[in-house]
Motif scaffolding. Structure first.
Motif, PDB file in Angstrom:
ATOM      1  N   GLU A   1     -17.946  -5.390   1.848  1.00  0.00           N
ATOM      2  CA  GLU A   1     -18.851  -5.906   0.829  1.00  0.00           C
ATOM      3  C   GLU A   1     -18.740  -5.109  -0.467  1.00  0.00           C
ATOM      4  O   GLU A   1     -18.704  -5.680  -1.561  1.00  0.00           O
ATOM      5  N   LEU A   2     -18.679  -3.779  -0.357  1.00  0.00           N
ATOM      6  CA  LEU A   2     -18.539  -2.942  -1.545  1.00  0.00           C
ATOM      7  C   LEU A   2     -17.188  -3.165  -2.220  1.00  0.00           C
ATOM      8  O   LEU A   2     -17.100  -3.218  -3.450  1.00  0.00           O
ATOM      9  N   LEU A   3     -16.142  -3.297  -1.422  1.00  0.00           N
ATOM     10  CA  LEU A   3     -14.811  -3.534  -1.972  1.00  0.00           C
ATOM     11  C   LEU A   3     -14.772  -4.851  -2.734  1.00  0.00           C
ATOM     12  O   LEU A   3     -14.253  -4.922  -3.852  1.00  0.00           O
ATOM     13  N   ALA A   4     -15.347  -5.889  -2.134  1.00  0.00           N
ATOM     14  CA  ALA A   4     -15.334  -7.208  -2.779  1.00  0.00           C
ATOM     15  C   ALA A   4     -16.183  -7.213  -4.050  1.00  0.00           C
ATOM     16  O   ALA A   4     -15.779  -7.763  -5.077  1.00  0.00           O
ATOM     17  N   ALA A   5     -17.346  -6.585  -3.990  1.00  0.00           N
ATOM     18  CA  ALA A   5     -18.249  -6.585  -5.144  1.00  0.00           C
ATOM     19  C   ALA A   5     -17.654  -5.854  -6.336  1.00  0.00           C
ATOM     20  O   ALA A   5     -17.976  -6.163  -7.495  1.00  0.00           O
ATOM     21  N   ASN A   6     -16.759  -4.899  -6.068  1.00  0.00           N
ATOM     22  CA  ASN A   6     -16.171  -4.101  -7.137  1.00  0.00           C
ATOM     23  C   ASN A   6     -14.699  -4.414  -7.374  1.00  0.00           C
ATOM     24  O   ASN A   6     -14.045  -3.737  -8.168  1.00  0.00           O
ATOM     25  N   ASP A   7     -14.189  -5.442  -6.690  1.00  0.00           N
ATOM     26  CA  ASP A   7     -12.801  -5.874  -6.840  1.00  0.00           C
ATOM     27  C   ASP A   7     -11.830  -4.713  -6.628  1.00  0.00           C
ATOM     28  O   ASP A   7     -10.902  -4.497  -7.409  1.00  0.00           O
ATOM     29  N   VAL A   8     -12.063  -3.962  -5.556  1.00  0.00           N
ATOM     30  CA  VAL A   8     -11.198  -2.835  -5.210  1.00  0.00           C
ATOM     31  C   VAL A   8     -10.250  -3.247  -4.089  1.00  0.00           C
ATOM     32  O   VAL A   8     -10.679  -3.826  -3.088  1.00  0.00           O
ATOM     33  N   ARG A   9      -8.986  -2.939  -4.263  1.00  0.00           N
ATOM     34  CA  ARG A   9      -7.988  -3.247  -3.244  1.00  0.00           C
ATOM     35  C   ARG A   9      -7.701  -1.994  -2.421  1.00  0.00           C
ATOM     36  O   ARG A   9      -7.814  -0.878  -2.920  1.00  0.00           O
ATOM     37  N   VAL A  10      -7.285  -2.191  -1.168  1.00  0.00           N
ATOM     38  CA  VAL A  10      -7.092  -1.073  -0.244  1.00  0.00           C
ATOM     39  C   VAL A  10      -5.688  -1.107   0.361  1.00  0.00           C
ATOM     40  O   VAL A  10      -5.209  -2.157   0.782  1.00  0.00           O
ATOM     41  N   VAL A  11      -5.050   0.073   0.399  1.00  0.00           N
ATOM     42  CA  VAL A  11      -3.797   0.246   1.119  1.00  0.00           C
ATOM     43  C   VAL A  11      -4.129   1.033   2.387  1.00  0.00           C
ATOM     44  O   VAL A  11      -4.596   2.173   2.304  1.00  0.00           O
ATOM     45  N   PRO A  12      -3.937   0.442   3.570  1.00  0.00           N
ATOM     46  CA  PRO A  12      -4.364   1.113   4.801  1.00  0.00           C
ATOM     47  C   PRO A  12      -3.416   2.207   5.276  1.00  0.00           C
ATOM     48  O   PRO A  12      -2.196   2.072   5.173  1.00  0.00           O
ATOM     49  N   LEU A  13      -3.994   3.294   5.790  1.00  0.00           N
ATOM     50  CA  LEU A  13      -3.216   4.282   6.516  1.00  0.00           C
ATOM     51  C   LEU A  13      -2.942   3.744   7.919  1.00  0.00           C
ATOM     52  O   LEU A  13      -3.445   2.671   8.281  1.00  0.00           O
ATOM     53  N   LEU A  14      -2.191   4.490   8.707  1.00  0.00           N
ATOM     54  CA  LEU A  14      -1.795   4.031  10.034  1.00  0.00           C
ATOM     55  C   LEU A  14      -2.361   4.943  11.115  1.00  0.00           C
ATOM     56  O   LEU A  14      -2.442   6.164  10.939  1.00  0.00           O
ATOM     57  N   VAL A  15      -2.742   4.330  12.233  1.00  0.00           N
ATOM     58  CA  VAL A  15      -3.185   5.041  13.426  1.00  0.00           C
ATOM     59  C   VAL A  15      -2.154   4.751  14.504  1.00  0.00           C
ATOM     60  O   VAL A  15      -1.873   3.581  14.804  1.00  0.00           O
TER      61      VAL A  15
END
Length: 285
Positions: free
Chosen positions: A17-31
């Motif tokens: 929700e926070l990412l969408a509201a602020n138009d922030v994109r995410v590059v995921p790390l790996l597990v």
């Protein structure tokens, strides 16, 4: 003036929700469990992570996104001519920042900028949301970077670790220290200082004593008029029952706080700190 897009990595622990509201994109790390690899926050969450650790009696390894993942994210974000600001996990914790810098060097000079948060979890998230505030204010890239340098130095990130098991399995304490800590009911409080982790306190006794220690540190900063009122995070890798207690404590200490945000830490952070961990993260002036 070109638009500015903010990108972060999955260890910022910001909710969808926070990412969408602020138009922030995410590059995921790996597990990574043996030969199995999962994208943090996309293919694995902390509930599944803790289940797999219990089943296999071992911790996973974590890995930074590859240069290709950053290249793809930066290419997509700059397709319309926008500038990109990537804010990532401390370089002392991961090679993530280095890979982002390599990918950024493939773009025209100044189009993609990379900023070391020198933090983790929502200690990164605070800086990401602050950068978003500055973008909305119409600040230039250079103004945002200069402001972030000051803001970054004031971020306070502290976590109470509930179990010594993950610290032991991860090689961060000896078996003797883990056993002693468990028997004596020692609750380590971890803080981020100068981009690395330190033990800020070892609180003996009930868990609430360690939680109150964190609230006392917040109260000291508030009494000195140092805490920024925009937002405070209460962050845990699981839906811990102590979250409401911490939120109530923050609001009691900071009645003028604009928002207290409860958020879940992702699988990368969870794999290092374990279940039951809970933190209070905020920014000082």
């Amino acid at each position: 003036m070109a638009a500015i897009r903010i990108i972060t990595d999955s260890t910022a622990d910001l909710s969808p929700e926070l990412l969408a509201a602020n138009d922030v994109r995410v590059v995921p790390l790996l597990v990574q469990f043996d030969n199995e690899s999962y994208q943090d926050g996309v293919e694995i969450n902390t509930e599944r992570l803790f289940q797999m650790v219990a089943e296999r009696n071992k911790l996973p390894k974590t890995a930074s996104p590859g240069i290709g993942a950053f290249r793809e994210a930066f290419t997509d974000a700059t397709a319309d001519g926008s500038q990109v600001l990537f804010i990532g996990i401390s370089a002392k914790f991961s090679a993530t920042l280095q890979n982002a810098l390599i990918a950024a060097s493939e773009f025209p000079e100044g189009q993609v900028r990379v900023f070391d948060s020198r933090n983790l979890s929502t200690g990164i998230g605070l800086q990401v949301l602050h950068a978003c505030d500055l973008v909305r204010q119409g600040k230039t890239m250079e103004e945002i970077l200069a402001d972030l340098e000051t803001y970054q130095a004031g971020v306070r990130s502290r976590f109470v670790i509930d179990t010594m098991e993950y610290l032991y399995k991860g090689g961060r304490c000896s078996g003797v220290a883990a056993l002693a800590g468990t028997l004596l009911k020692i609750r380590p409080v971890i803080a981020v200082v100068d981009g690395g982790m330190v033990v800020a306190a070892k609180v003996r006794g009930a868990r609430r004593k360690a939680l109150d220690w964190m609230l006392e540190q917040l109260a000291e900063d508030v009494a000195q008029g140092r805490v920024r009122p925009e937002r405070v995070f209460v962050t845990s890798p699981d839906e811990h029952e102590d979250a409401p207690y911490m939120v109530e404590g923050v609001r009691r200490i900071m009645p003028d706080v604009k928002e207290v945000i409860v958020t879940r830490a992702g699988s990368v952070i969870g794999s290092h700190c374990g279940p039951g961990t809970i933190g209070v993260l905020y920014a000082t002036k």
